[in-house]
Motif scaffolding. Sequence first.
Motif, PDB file in Angstrom:
ATOM      1  N   ALA A 124      36.045  30.886  35.437  1.00  0.00           N
ATOM      2  CA  ALA A 124      35.931  32.325  35.736  1.00  0.00           C
ATOM      3  C   ALA A 124      36.400  32.623  37.145  1.00  0.00           C
ATOM      4  O   ALA A 124      37.006  33.672  37.404  1.00  0.00           O
ATOM      5  CB  ALA A 124      34.475  32.777  35.548  1.00  0.00           C
ATOM      6  N   ARG A 125      36.147  31.696  38.081  1.00  0.00           N
ATOM      7  CA  ARG A 125      36.560  31.930  39.466  1.00  0.00           C
ATOM      8  C   ARG A 125      38.072  31.966  39.606  1.00  0.00           C
ATOM      9  O   ARG A 125      38.598  32.604  40.512  1.00  0.00           O
ATOM     10  CB  ARG A 125      36.001  30.845  40.394  1.00  0.00           C
ATOM     11  CG  ARG A 125      34.536  30.991  40.689  1.00  0.00           C
ATOM     12  CD  ARG A 125      34.135  30.417  42.048  1.00  0.00           C
ATOM     13  NE  ARG A 125      34.920  29.292  42.479  1.00  0.00           N
ATOM     14  CZ  ARG A 125      34.681  28.014  42.156  1.00  0.00           C
ATOM     15  NH1 ARG A 125      33.699  27.731  41.342  1.00  0.00           N
ATOM     16  NH2 ARG A 125      35.421  27.051  42.638  1.00  0.00           N
ATOM     17  N   GLN A 126      38.782  31.281  38.715  1.00  0.00           N
ATOM     18  CA  GLN A 126      40.243  31.287  38.804  1.00  0.00           C
ATOM     19  C   GLN A 126      40.796  32.690  38.554  1.00  0.00           C
ATOM     20  O   GLN A 126      41.827  33.064  39.108  1.00  0.00           O
ATOM     21  CB  GLN A 126      40.848  30.297  37.811  1.00  0.00           C
ATOM     22  CG  GLN A 126      40.300  28.887  37.897  1.00  0.00           C
ATOM     23  CD  GLN A 126      40.214  28.359  39.314  1.00  0.00           C
ATOM     24  OE1 GLN A 126      41.186  28.394  40.070  1.00  0.00           O
ATOM     25  NE2 GLN A 126      39.042  27.862  39.687  1.00  0.00           N
ATOM     26  N   LEU A 127      40.120  33.453  37.710  1.00  0.00           N
ATOM     27  CA  LEU A 127      40.578  34.810  37.419  1.00  0.00           C
ATOM     28  C   LEU A 127      40.436  35.714  38.636  1.00  0.00           C
ATOM     29  O   LEU A 127      41.109  36.738  38.719  1.00  0.00           O
ATOM     30  CB  LEU A 127      39.793  35.389  36.241  1.00  0.00           C
ATOM     31  CG  LEU A 127      39.957  34.652  34.910  1.00  0.00           C
ATOM     32  CD1 LEU A 127      39.077  35.287  33.838  1.00  0.00           C
ATOM     33  CD2 LEU A 127      41.409  34.655  34.470  1.00  0.00           C
ATOM     34  N   ASP A 128      39.559  35.343  39.572  1.00  0.00           N
ATOM     35  CA  ASP A 128      39.411  36.133  40.800  1.00  0.00           C
ATOM     36  C   ASP A 128      40.584  35.923  41.749  1.00  0.00           C
ATOM     37  O   ASP A 128      40.715  36.639  42.737  1.00  0.00           O
ATOM     38  CB  ASP A 128      38.102  35.772  41.514  1.00  0.00           C
ATOM     39  CG  ASP A 128      36.885  36.064  40.647  1.00  0.00           C
ATOM     40  OD1 ASP A 128      36.926  37.057  39.906  1.00  0.00           O
ATOM     41  OD2 ASP A 128      35.918  35.283  40.691  1.00  0.00           O
ATOM     42  N   ARG A 129      41.425  34.957  41.446  1.00  0.00           N
ATOM     43  CA  ARG A 129      42.604  34.688  42.277  1.00  0.00           C
ATOM     44  C   ARG A 129      43.861  35.246  41.621  1.00  0.00           C
ATOM     45  O   ARG A 129      44.961  34.742  41.826  1.00  0.00           O
ATOM     46  CB  ARG A 129      42.738  33.185  42.522  1.00  0.00           C
ATOM     47  CG  ARG A 129      41.484  32.594  43.185  1.00  0.00           C
ATOM     48  CD  ARG A 129      41.594  31.105  43.399  1.00  0.00           C
ATOM     49  NE  ARG A 129      40.388  30.583  44.034  1.00  0.00           N
ATOM     50  CZ  ARG A 129      40.214  29.319  44.395  1.00  0.00           C
ATOM     51  NH1 ARG A 129      41.179  28.442  44.168  1.00  0.00           N
ATOM     52  NH2 ARG A 129      39.091  28.927  44.961  1.00  0.00           N
ATOM     53  N   ASN A 130      43.658  36.275  40.814  1.00  0.00           N
ATOM     54  CA  ASN A 130      44.783  36.833  40.051  1.00  0.00           C
ATOM     55  C   ASN A 130      45.890  37.348  40.961  1.00  0.00           C
ATOM     56  O   ASN A 130      47.078  37.151  40.678  1.00  0.00           O
ATOM     57  CB  ASN A 130      44.288  37.950  39.126  1.00  0.00           C
ATOM     58  CG  ASN A 130      43.612  39.089  39.878  1.00  0.00           C
ATOM     59  OD1 ASN A 130      42.823  38.854  40.791  1.00  0.00           O
ATOM     60  ND2 ASN A 130      43.905  40.306  39.497  1.00  0.00           N
ATOM     61  N   LEU A 131      45.538  38.011  42.058  1.00  0.00           N
ATOM     62  CA  LEU A 131      46.574  38.560  42.932  1.00  0.00           C
ATOM     63  C   LEU A 131      47.310  37.459  43.693  1.00  0.00           C
ATOM     64  O   LEU A 131      48.505  37.597  43.981  1.00  0.00           O
ATOM     65  CB  LEU A 131      45.965  39.565  43.908  1.00  0.00           C
ATOM     66  CG  LEU A 131      45.424  40.858  43.271  1.00  0.00           C
ATOM     67  CD1 LEU A 131      44.971  41.827  44.335  1.00  0.00           C
ATOM     68  CD2 LEU A 131      46.485  41.509  42.386  1.00  0.00           C
ATOM     69  N   THR A 132      46.604  36.384  44.008  1.00  0.00           N
ATOM     70  CA  THR A 132      47.273  35.244  44.652  1.00  0.00           C
ATOM     71  C   THR A 132      48.328  34.658  43.720  1.00  0.00           C
ATOM     72  O   THR A 132      49.460  34.380  44.136  1.00  0.00           O
ATOM     73  CB  THR A 132      46.244  34.165  45.029  1.00  0.00           C
ATOM     74  OG1 THR A 132      45.283  34.723  45.933  1.00  0.00           O
ATOM     75  CG2 THR A 132      46.922  32.971  45.674  1.00  0.00           C
ATOM     76  N   PHE A 133      47.970  34.499  42.445  1.00  0.00           N
ATOM     77  CA  PHE A 133      48.933  33.975  41.483  1.00  0.00           C
ATOM     78  C   PHE A 133      50.067  34.975  41.251  1.00  0.00           C
ATOM     79  O   PHE A 133      51.234  34.582  41.111  1.00  0.00           O
ATOM     80  CB  PHE A 133      48.231  33.661  40.163  1.00  0.00           C
ATOM     81  CG  PHE A 133      49.116  32.987  39.148  1.00  0.00           C
ATOM     82  CD1 PHE A 133      49.611  31.712  39.377  1.00  0.00           C
ATOM     83  CD2 PHE A 133      49.464  33.632  37.972  1.00  0.00           C
ATOM     84  CE1 PHE A 133      50.429  31.085  38.453  1.00  0.00           C
ATOM     85  CE2 PHE A 133      50.290  33.028  37.045  1.00  0.00           C
ATOM     86  CZ  PHE A 133      50.762  31.744  37.278  1.00  0.00           C
ATOM     87  N   HIS A 134      49.735  36.259  41.236  1.00  0.00           N
ATOM     88  CA  HIS A 134      50.748  37.320  41.102  1.00  0.00           C
ATOM     89  C   HIS A 134      51.787  37.211  42.217  1.00  0.00           C
ATOM     90  O   HIS A 134      52.996  37.314  41.972  1.00  0.00           O
ATOM     91  CB  HIS A 134      50.049  38.681  41.144  1.00  0.00           C
ATOM     92  CG  HIS A 134      50.972  39.847  41.053  1.00  0.00           C
ATOM     93  ND1 HIS A 134      51.618  40.214  39.890  1.00  0.00           N
ATOM     94  CD2 HIS A 134      51.356  40.756  41.989  1.00  0.00           C
ATOM     95  CE1 HIS A 134      52.359  41.291  40.112  1.00  0.00           C
ATOM     96  NE2 HIS A 134      52.219  41.629  41.373  1.00  0.00           N
TER      97      HIS A 134
END
Length: 570
Positions: free
Chosen positions: A90-100
């Motif tokens: 779930a914490r990985q989804l909080d890094r969505n903008l970093t991956f973007h």
Amino acid sequence: MGNFVANEGLSIFVILVWLGINAFLFVHFYMAFLVDRWFYTRVLLGQALSWARAPAACLNFNCMLILLPVCRNLLSLLRGSIQCCSRTAARQLDRNLTFHKLVAYMIAFHTAVHIVAHLFNFEFFMNAQLNRNDSHLPFILSEIGTRDNASFLNPIRSNETNPTIVMFTTIAGLTGVAITLALILIITSSMEVIRRSYFEVFWYTHHLFIIFFIGLVFHGYGRIVRGQTSNSLQTNNPVVCAKRFEDWGKNESGCAVPVFAGNPPGTWKWVVGPMILYVCERIVRIYRSHQKVVITKVVMHPSKTLELQMKKKGFKMEVGQYVFIQCPSVSRLEWHPFTLTSAPEEDYFSAHIRIVGDWTQALYEACGGDKPEQQEAWKLPKVAIDGPFGTASEDVFRYEVVMLVGAGIGVTPFASILKSVWYKHIQNNQDVFTKKALLLQIYFYWLCPETQAFEWFADLLQSLERQMADKDMADFLSYNIYLTRWKETEAAHFRVHHEAENDPITGLKQKTLYGKPNWDNEFTNIASKHPRSKVGVFLCGPPQLGKSLEKQCLSHSEADVKFIFNKENF
């Protein structure tokens, strides 16, 4: 090492898989254009053919991914579905903008390689037309299809033209220019200095992604890059017939004139799925934004901070979530994200908005912030709300011990958390329990560069301080407030009133500290007080502070205590 794996292991795995797929696609498509079908194309273009096509495949893959991290409703749904099973996932989804951003950088890189390779390709195409020599194979290949233009290999059909004209008179050329210009504007306006100082520029130019994707889908329809057809390979083996090009078409030669065709456009197959998802995302946002929102109260806090208390039918929130706010009287196109500062237990939802730009200043004035008298309810502007959307702070109740670190206005997500935790305790709500034990202790740190910034949030802390004292729970919340910068006149005032019962800045019994926290000492003390615990560290603040805290989490995690780092990212 174990805590590094717990914090970063899945992120590193995802990045490695993504890089691995990019590398595989590049190598695979590079090699795919070294086969016999493209033999005559390579006679004209050399290795530049593969150098153009390989990054094109990687572009398709990354353009498929670029929209997914900004489908906020989809991410919120996924987050709610998997956090019960895996907190790390779930914490990985909080890094969505970093991956973007990483995907955007990869798109920019492959676009640059693709463009440079095609610049060489068009020079080679042009040179083949200029060198009009019947004994020269590139010229013979360039002349194929001159009469009916049905099976050409060289898209430059005459030596009287030039690559620039072809660039602006073909589908591939026009869409390529449009894609490149849109990408340059999107990336340059996304630089942090522009995004923070001129958010409107960032907001509007980012919508050029519509032009980018339209151009991307149609870019291959011109079929400029062509290879030999499968039927032609039966009558003209390029390995043998390339040396007999002067006898092509003669019965005794066994080498027919080669026939060429371009690959059918395939980019749409990569991006149609994410594009449909994103369109559905926008439809949901539009629907929710048209639901009626009522501003029930406007509070003008010191240091030009505006609090909007609102109600909306069916609105449900969790701690630390955020919404996008639009004010049609200010701008019908601009949506700005703000953290919710109310608790789920309250009958309204609120946002604290710091006045730092043109849009927030216009909203401040529309709500009567520049007027001495209170604005009447019917005069308040209409607002639209999109959200709420999930953040890392939703996981706060999944830890036994939490550290909340806010910097400046970054304290807003923790206002919601502190209020909600207090409501749960005074109501004896069992939801505050984690899987292992009760949420035992909160350590709250607030760093501010100026005294005025403390004023609006100090009211909440004073209320919590009084209620904790009344219920004999003074140890439940440990809060430390740091003033990182001050003037000489303020320092003199602090010295005079330092012995007062209440702090001269915040009015709290807990005195304000000056300077920056010694994080090494803080983490050491918490680790010693809570052995055999998982400590959730939540930050809403600048990247430099995030790097410092993440380093402390790694260095202080041992076998019996682990610090798990979470950062707000929206």
